[in-house]
Motif scaffolding. Structure first.
Motif, PDB file in Angstrom:
ATOM      1  N   SER A 256       0.878  -1.082   0.116  1.00  0.00           N
ATOM      2  CA  SER A 256       0.064   0.156   0.171  1.00  0.00           C
ATOM      3  C   SER A 256       1.016   1.179   0.169  1.00  0.00           C
ATOM      4  O   SER A 256       0.540   2.195  -0.806  1.00  0.00           O
ATOM      5  CB  SER A 256      -1.224  -0.083   1.134  1.00  0.00           C
ATOM      6  N   THR A 257       2.089   1.258   0.748  1.00  0.00           N
ATOM      7  CA  THR A 257       2.798   2.304   0.735  1.00  0.00           C
ATOM      8  C   THR A 257       3.581   2.603  -0.650  1.00  0.00           C
ATOM      9  O   THR A 257       3.622   3.686  -1.090  1.00  0.00           O
ATOM     10  CB  THR A 257       4.055   2.093   1.697  1.00  0.00           C
TER      11      THR A 257
ATOM     12  N   GLU B  87       4.173   5.619  -5.455  1.00  0.00           N
ATOM     13  CA  GLU B  87       4.980   5.562  -6.770  1.00  0.00           C
ATOM     14  C   GLU B  87       3.775   5.445  -7.938  1.00  0.00           C
ATOM     15  O   GLU B  87       4.068   5.866  -9.099  1.00  0.00           O
ATOM     16  CB  GLU B  87       5.600   4.136  -6.878  1.00  0.00           C
ATOM     17  N   LEU B  88       2.598   5.309  -7.602  1.00  0.00           N
ATOM     18  CA  LEU B  88       1.545   4.954  -8.795  1.00  0.00           C
ATOM     19  C   LEU B  88       0.371   5.809  -8.527  1.00  0.00           C
ATOM     20  O   LEU B  88       0.085   6.268  -7.574  1.00  0.00           O
ATOM     21  CB  LEU B  88       0.983   3.609  -8.583  1.00  0.00           C
ATOM     22  N   GLY B  89      -0.190   6.175  -9.776  1.00  0.00           N
ATOM     23  CA  GLY B  89      -1.455   6.885  -9.704  1.00  0.00           C
ATOM     24  C   GLY B  89      -2.562   6.195 -10.618  1.00  0.00           C
ATOM     25  O   GLY B  89      -2.039   5.736 -11.439  1.00  0.00           O
TER      26      GLY B  89
ATOM     27  N   LEU C 227      -9.814   3.278  -1.317  1.00  0.00           N
ATOM     28  CA  LEU C 227      -8.751   3.850  -0.276  1.00  0.00           C
ATOM     29  C   LEU C 227      -7.872   3.045  -0.651  1.00  0.00           C
ATOM     30  O   LEU C 227      -6.424   3.373  -0.577  1.00  0.00           O
ATOM     31  CB  LEU C 227      -9.243   3.821   0.967  1.00  0.00           C
ATOM     32  N   SER C 228      -8.047   1.534  -0.489  1.00  0.00           N
ATOM     33  CA  SER C 228      -6.995   0.617  -0.589  1.00  0.00           C
ATOM     34  C   SER C 228      -6.201   0.728  -1.883  1.00  0.00           C
ATOM     35  O   SER C 228      -5.130   0.570  -1.994  1.00  0.00           O
ATOM     36  CB  SER C 228      -7.331  -0.523  -0.164  1.00  0.00           C
TER      37      SER C 228
ATOM     38  N   THR D   5      -4.066   3.586   0.713  1.00  0.00           N
ATOM     39  CA  THR D   5      -4.200   3.861   2.086  1.00  0.00           C
ATOM     40  C   THR D   5      -3.803   2.428   2.680  1.00  0.00           C
ATOM     41  O   THR D   5      -4.153   1.450   2.315  1.00  0.00           O
ATOM     42  CB  THR D   5      -5.595   4.108   2.351  1.00  0.00           C
ATOM     43  N   SER D   6      -3.003   2.569   3.744  1.00  0.00           N
ATOM     44  CA  SER D   6      -2.667   1.373   4.643  1.00  0.00           C
ATOM     45  C   SER D   6      -3.961   0.688   5.286  1.00  0.00           C
ATOM     46  O   SER D   6      -4.590   1.607   5.906  1.00  0.00           O
ATOM     47  CB  SER D   6      -1.251   1.625   5.411  1.00  0.00           C
ATOM     48  N   GLU D   7      -3.730  -0.506   5.808  1.00  0.00           N
ATOM     49  CA  GLU D   7      -4.889  -1.018   6.438  1.00  0.00           C
ATOM     50  C   GLU D   7      -5.049  -0.566   7.763  1.00  0.00           C
ATOM     51  O   GLU D   7      -6.110  -0.331   8.376  1.00  0.00           O
ATOM     52  CB  GLU D   7      -4.732  -2.534   6.529  1.00  0.00           C
ATOM     53  N   ARG D   8      -3.831  -0.191   8.318  1.00  0.00           N
ATOM     54  CA  ARG D   8      -3.971   0.306   9.558  1.00  0.00           C
ATOM     55  C   ARG D   8      -4.617   1.830   9.709  1.00  0.00           C
ATOM     56  O   ARG D   8      -5.513   2.212  10.543  1.00  0.00           O
ATOM     57  CB  ARG D   8      -2.537   0.627  10.183  1.00  0.00           C
TER      58      ARG D   8
END
Lengths: 255, 707
Positions: free
Chosen positions: A81-82, A87-89, B623-624, B628-631
């Protein structure tokens, strides 16, 4: 020069040992910085699967996908997710704006989840809104916007984090021709003026004619590749049509 | 096939909305367990007095059950409306495939039956187990032994529970069938596409409304505090109306207000998912503010009843030891005439004079002469005679221009003014203190002391002596004894703690030998432990006077005693029995009412949150996708759920605190009410039940967001 995206022998199989569907069968290609690449192919050719693998939403069965210097097939959990965040859109067919948030907030969301400082956010949103000509509608909510406006807001959201790569999945799919043209022109401008690297999946030859280069997929394999070079869009469109009619499938029938 | 369709969709909603089905089963469980209390006699060896209590409790519980069933029915209907609405699309598919409406209705009927019967069955089994625990609780309250490990089943309680559920589910059925047959196919097909209408409100207006609502609530608090609970004046009505409207307005404007508040700080608003959370919250609260306000008011009723209940019990039990120093107390009234009533309010009746002077006005001597084994049963006794002074409270108040400004005055102003001021002799007072184990007090010949255990009245007498220095009693000017406390709180008779509004203790010489007392009290300590002696003592006195606690020989024409040596009496044991009765009744009722109302409210909030989470599933997917992180998503959901649960709770607790402070003023008439601890207990229970719902709602909605 280091490519932005490098897919090497990517394979994606579905099913079990007795009944294997090869959605992607040994796909290899590269996307360099500042390129606007289109992926075309009939239904079931694997274009959405490819996009999902590149966007880390799905994982590959074999092969590697590098974005920048990182092999994204080895990323896990929160790293994914980070990675997507930084890095992506993304631009999807049905804009996928959050209906409870205003256009401004939808765009800002991409920055707030990346923990960008609050002072910087309004300035950056204004900047990207100006280049996409949506400053007038920033305070409106998605249900007050037309389809084209929504897609441009989505594009702004994808762009604002300065991603290495923008992934667009049938962005004109739900638009009428006038709005589609406006959106594609903004893509072209983003690509030329802001040097954004775009990878767009489409089955529409008209949309594809805005790209610099087109990869044709068929049965999970790269079937052909077209470069626009210095030809104008009309000529490029004709060349695309040739390949499409060779490929057959839904696009040919649709015409 | 219909059965298969029905069971499958039940299973699916069971998974998504488990919390609602658990609430249904809980409801059945509690309905059964509390209604089964009356049948506990099957396994408990209860005295006839305890049986009476059980019957009283049964009647109260069945009355309350009707009321609670209504509230619970509301929950079921409400939840059902939610669950049906979510399935429009499914019904559309059935209809386009050619299923008739009656068949669809049939599926719904089947589903409702499966859910109702399932919840009822599980609830009854749980209730059966819970009722066994309640037996142990009752046994402990009444101090009786459970006969072995006897299990019992209450047919009547099961019948009540089944009837309640049957009625509730028949209403639900009718409602469902009507809803489904009324849908138009086109609307059903489009159901998933029509996005929820967003009510955009004018934000500045929301702020003004919010401030107005808070103002209204505060105004209603002030009106209530000013007016008190007993006067049904316009103020009380206004306070009630204001608090209701204020609560509705509060939730109507809350989300807009919060949004504006947070938006004004860019730092908070543009941080993480804050703006998303706030918008989610406001879309949820906007569409559900009516039910949230109702939840808040219901919580308020639940808390107030629980709190009042616990407060009564705590106060009763806290004062118990202090209140029962004497094993028994007897009162004689010298103005009682031949009709058993006071024929001579300020003097002594001829009949009493004849009876009492034969025993020198000595109650103990009179008892000892008449009751067999008196001296064996009683170890200590102290008599105290009350004399009318030449004052009434009204005189003193008028002389000082004093006003109590409290409930005493508002309840019975006339009674307060006419209340005579009594005086007692120092020697008798010291005898009483000796029984209590308190030190004797000394008075100089021109001094007096205040005997009073009510703070308001103690303050009154203190003010008198500060302003006037002395009080004239029978032509003796008496000052307040030096170095004495403001008042002595020695218990006047068993069970009377907190009700002594002031008696003047004077040196013996002040009261002339010629003066007759108006009333006497004899306080007794048994010769041995209370449990051993009490029954013998009661029997011995009853043998002579017919009834140990109310003289039954009052105007018996041949040999009647006209209330000598006692008119009425009370024992510590009696007081103890009474307090267990009140404790049992009030505790059971408070828990019953409180629990059902709490789970109903919490379940409504939980359902709203869960529906919203499942409706927002696509937003969470997005969101994911954008990274967006799960946390972060979990955190947003946690805060959203927390705010949603906490605001109704906090406002309800605020209402309760104010109401309790007013109620405690009223109850002060019967002894001061302890409200801090009960408020704490109520809050603890609320937080426990409510908190459990909160946690499960959060976990379930996180599941929605993850899928």
């Amino acid at each position: 020069m280091q490519p932005v995206l490098e897919c090497t022998n990517v394979q994606k199989y579905y099913g079990n040992r007795d009944n294997i569907t090869k959605a992607l069968d040994d796909v290899t290609f590269m996307v360099h910085a500042k390129e606007f690449v289109g992926i075309m192919g009939p239904s079931g050719s694997g274009k959405t699967t490819l996009l999902n693998c590149v966007s880390t939403i799905d994982n590959v069965t074999a092969g590697t996908i590098r974005i920048g210097t990182r092999d994204i097939t080895t990323l896990k959990g929160n790293e994914l997710s980070t990675f997507r965040r930084d890095e992506l859109g993304f631009i999807f067919q049905d804009s996928n704006l959050i209906d409870t948030l205003s256009a401004f907030e939808n765009i800002a969301l991409a920055l707030t989840i990346a923990k960008v400082s609050d002072a910087e956010i309004p300035i950056r949103v204004q900047g990207v809104a100006t280049s996409l000509q949506i400053t007038e509608i920033l305070q409106k909510f998605p249900h007050q916007l037309s389809g084209g406006e929504k897609q441009r807001v989505a594009a702004a959201r994808a762009l604002i984090t300065n991603p290495k790569l923008i992934l667009a999945d049938e962005p004109t799919g739900a638009l009428d021709s006038k709005n589609a043209r406006m959106l594609l022109e903004s893509f072209e401008r983003l690509n030329k003026e802001l040097s954004a690297t775009i990878l767009m999946v489409t089955h529409d030859p008209f949309s594809a004619s805005y790209c610099n280069r087109i990869l044709f997929l068929r049965d999970g394999k790269v079937y052909n590749e077209l470069r626009r070079s210095d030809t104008d869009r009309k000529q490029f469109f004709d060349r695309i049509m040739e390949v499409v009619s060779l490929l057959g499938g839904d696009t040919a029938e649709a015409l | 096939m219909y059965i298969k369709l029905a069971t499958r969709s039940v299973r699916r909603s069971l998974r998504d909305f488990a919390i609602y089905f658990v609430t249904l089963a809980f409801g059945a469980c509690v309905f059964y367990a509390f209604n089964s209390i009356a049948d506990q006699q099957a396994v408990l060896e209860l005295s006839s007095r305890q049986l009476e209590v059980i019957y009283l409790l049964r009647n109260m519980i069945s009355g309350v059950t009707v009321f609670l069933a209504l509230i619970f029915g509301f929950l079921v209907l409400y939840a059902n409306r939610f669950l049906i609405r979510r399935r429009k699309h499914e019904f559309a598919i059935y209809q386009t495939l050619g299923m008739s409406r009656s068949k669809i209705s049939f599926i719904i009927v089947l589903e409702t039956l499966i859910v109702g019967i399932g919840a009822l069955a599980i609830g009854l089994i749980l209730g059966y187990l819970l009722s066994q625990l309640l037996v142990i609780a009752t046994a402990a309250l009444f101090n009786v032994r459970v006969e072995g490990f006897a299990l019992y089943f209450s047919g009547s309680a099961a019948a009540v529970t089944i009837t309640c559920f049957a009625l509730i589910f028949i209403c639900t059925l009718a409602f469902n069938v009507i809803t489904v047959t009324r849908y138009k196919l086109l609307d059903l097909i489009n159901a998933s596409r029509v996005s929820e209408k967003l009510k955009l409100r004018n934000l500045p207006l929301a702020i003004i409304l919010f401030i107005v609502s808070v103002g209204m609530i505060i105004a209603s608090y002030m009106l209530l505090i000013d007016n008190g609970m007993l006067n049904m004046s316009w103020q009380f009505m206004a306070a009630t109306i204001l608090v209701c409207i204020g609560t509705f307005l509060f939730f109507f404007s809350l989300s807009g207000f919060l949004l504006r508040l947070v938006q004004s700080s860019k730092k908070i608003y543009l941080r993480g998912l804050n703006m998303f959370t706030l918008r989610q919250l406001s879309s949820c609260v906007n569409s559900a503010f009516v039910s949230i306000a109702l939840v808040c008011l219901t919580l308020f009723v639940a808390f107030t009843s629980m709190c009042t209940g616990f407060a009564t019990v705590t106060t009763l039990n806290k004062n118990f030891e202090k209140n029962t120093i004497y094993d028994a107390s007897y009162s004689a009234y010298y103005n009682v005439g031949s009709d058993g009533l006071g024929d001579n309010p300020n003097g002594i009746s001829d009949m009493m004079l004849k009876q009492a002077s034969a025993d020198n006005f000595n109650m103990e001597q009179a008892f000892a002469k008449r009751v067999q084994d008196w001296n064996k049963l009683v170890s200590q006794a102290a008599q105290i005679d009350f004399y009318l002074s030449n004052h009434t409270l009204g005189d003193l108040m008028k002389a000082m221009d004093y006003s109590f400004n409290n409930v005493y005055e508002s309840v019975n102003p006339d009674g307060l003014i006419k209340e005579p001021l009594y005086v007692v002799k120092l020697s008798q007072f010291n005898n009483l203190r000796a029984i209590c184990g308190e030190k004797a007090i000394m008075l100089a010949s021109n001094e007096c002391a205040i005997w009073c255990d009510d703070d308001d009245f103690t303050a009154f007498y203190s003010t008198w002596f500060v302003e006037k220095n002395e009080l004239a009693i029978f032509n003796n000017n008496l000052g307040l004894a030096k170095d004495s406390p403001n008042s002595y709180t020695t218990l006047a008779s068993t069970g009377s703690a907190g009700s002594n509004v002031g008696i003047i203790v004077v040196p013996d010489h002040v009261i002339s030998e010629q003066l007759y007392p108006i009333r006497s009290i004899l306080n007794i300590k048994y010769n041995g432990s209370r449990t051993d002696i009490d029954a013998h003592f009661e029997a011995a006195v009853a043998k002579t006077f017919g009834n140990a606690w109310i003289n039954a020989n009052i105007n018996n024409s041949n040999g009647g005693n006209y209330g000598w040596p006692y008119l009425s009496g009370s024992s510590a044991q009696q007081f103890y029995d009474m307090s267990t009765i009140v404790t049992a009744t009030v505790t059971y009722l408070a828990i019953y009412i409180g629990f059902i109302m709490l789970i109903t409210c919490a379940a409504i909030l939980a359902l709203q949150q869960l529906t919203q989470a499942s409706d927002s599933a696509s937003r969470y997917v997005l969101l994911s996708k954008i990274g967006t992180s799960e946390r972060m998503v979990s955190g947003a959901l946690f805060w959203q759920t927390a705010v949603y649960f906490v605001f109704p709770l906090v406002l309800a607790l605020a209402h309760t605190t104010i109401a309790m402070s007013v109620i405690s003023d009223v109850v002060k008439l019967f002894g001061s009410l302890e409200i801090a601890l009960p408020l704490l207990i109520t809050t603890a229970i609320a937080v426990l039940v409510y908190g459990t719902y909160f946690i499960f709602t959060y976990l379930a909605s996180r599941n929605f967001a993850r899928n």
